[in-house]
Design an enzyme around this catalytic site. Structure first.
Site, mmCIF file in Angstrom:
data_model
loop_
_atom_site.group_PDB
_atom_site.id
_atom_site.type_symbol
_atom_site.label_atom_id
_atom_site.label_comp_id
_atom_site.label_asym_id
_atom_site.label_seq_id
_atom_site.Cartn_x
_atom_site.Cartn_y
_atom_site.Cartn_z
ATOM 1 N N LYS A 71 0.808 -1.225 0.000
ATOM 2 C CA LYS A 71 0.000 0.000 0.000
ATOM 3 C C LYS A 71 0.845 1.281 0.000
ATOM 4 O O LYS A 71 0.501 2.245 -0.677
ATOM 5 C CB LYS A 71 -0.919 0.026 1.220
ATOM 6 N N ASP A 108 -10.029 3.251 2.586
ATOM 7 C CA ASP A 108 -10.123 2.725 3.951
ATOM 8 C C ASP A 108 -10.818 3.699 4.902
ATOM 9 O O ASP A 108 -11.555 3.270 5.794
ATOM 10 C CB ASP A 108 -8.727 2.400 4.502
#
Ligand code: ATR
Length: 279
Positions: A71, A108
């Site tokens: 990520k 997220d």
């Protein structure tokens, strides 16, 4: 489900990737919506991430999700990064644009907030205070989500004080650092408690935290979802706090990617939860 030669393709890159529930999750939505598409696990070594992302348009992929450990590294590989991904310091969703360039985003933070709103429908966040445990990648996303939802005061406690400092520096004045051994006292007056550490996860040590100082009106949520009801959530429920488990964050963060790649905005339902848990 049978796919044709025209199937729309997406997947998740991770190393390892075998633990990922995303193929099961997206597979459910593809089946439910009768979409000619596939979402596959892509085991990509860290050194190969750049080449793998650049291969997406060449292979006809619409994009992918990224999981551990990719990520953060993806930030410097994709062609553009949205504001949320930049603030969180991580990309979890990549979309291949019509010209073959790569757009990176991070879903997220809205995924965390959407889960909280679905699991605790009456919960007000604007002007409220929260305690966040942990200072890793998940904590950053949670902090960004909370600030964007209007939470004005976040006490953050993490075992390693240097990582606490990084978050305080990035998000002051909304975020104030608390020593890890003062975390129980920090619960006083909090409207929301969020565990973003791996403590309490299957195979990990328990989270040791006395809840006595936490108001009974506070909501407690854990991003750990294996087990679904962590010891923290069980203890909070027993004393009358509202609780929200962490599975929904995984489900909600997946919605924007699915919509971008496959052209349909899917729903997060009880049936989906059961399906993903059955993996
Ligand atoms: P993620 O991306 O899921 O946030 P991470 O960046 O590895 O994963 O963060 C894990 C979090 O769990 C960190 O806050 C970590 O604390 P440290 O920064 O001190 O490492 C926390 N954590 C993991 N094991 C822990 C333990 N035994 N005691 C306290 N905190 C722990």
């Amino acid at each position: 489900m049978t796919i044709s030669g025209k199937a729309k393709l997406a997947g998740v890159m991770g190393w390892p990737v075998g633990h990922s529930r995303s193929p099961r999750l997206h597979g459910y939505w593809l089946e439910k919506h009768g979409i000619d598409g596939a979402y596959v696990p892509l085991a990509v070594r860290p050194d190969d991430l750049g080449a793998a992302l650049r291969a997406l348009p060449k292979l006809g992929f619409r994009g992918c999700n990224l999981t551990v450990p990719h990520k953060e590294a993806a930030l410097t590989i994709v062609d553009r990064v949205d504001a949320a991904a930049r603030r969180i310091g991580a990309v979890n969703t990549v979309v291949v644009e019509a010209d073959g360039s790569l757009s990176g985003s991070n879903t997220d933070a809205p995924g965390f907030i959407a889960n909280l709103r679905q699991g605790a429908p009456g919960l007000a966040l604007a002007g409220k205070s929260a305690v966040v445990l942990g200072a890793g990648g998940a904590a950053r996303a949670v902090v960004v989500g909370l600030i964007d939802a209007g939470v004005t005061y976040i006490r953050l406690a993490n075992r390693s004080a240097d990582r606490t400092r990084i978050l305080v520096n990035a998000f002051a004045p909304a975020v104030v650092g608390i020593a890890w051994d003062k975390r129980a006292q920090a619960l006083e007056g909090a409207d929301l408690l969020v565990n973003t550490t791996s403590l309490g996860m299957e195979g990990e040590p328990p989270l040791e935290l006395a809840l006595d100082a936490l108001p009974e009106t506070a909501t407690v949520t854990d991003i750990v979802y294996a087990p679904l009801e962590t010891a923290l959530l069980a203890a909070a429920r027993a004393r009358g706090n509202g609780v929200v488990d962490g599975l929904g964050m995984l489900l909600h963060q997946a919605v924007p990617g699915f919509a971008a790649w496959f052209g349909t905005t899917p729903d997060v339902t009880a049936e989906l939860r059961a399906h993903v848990l059955g993996a």
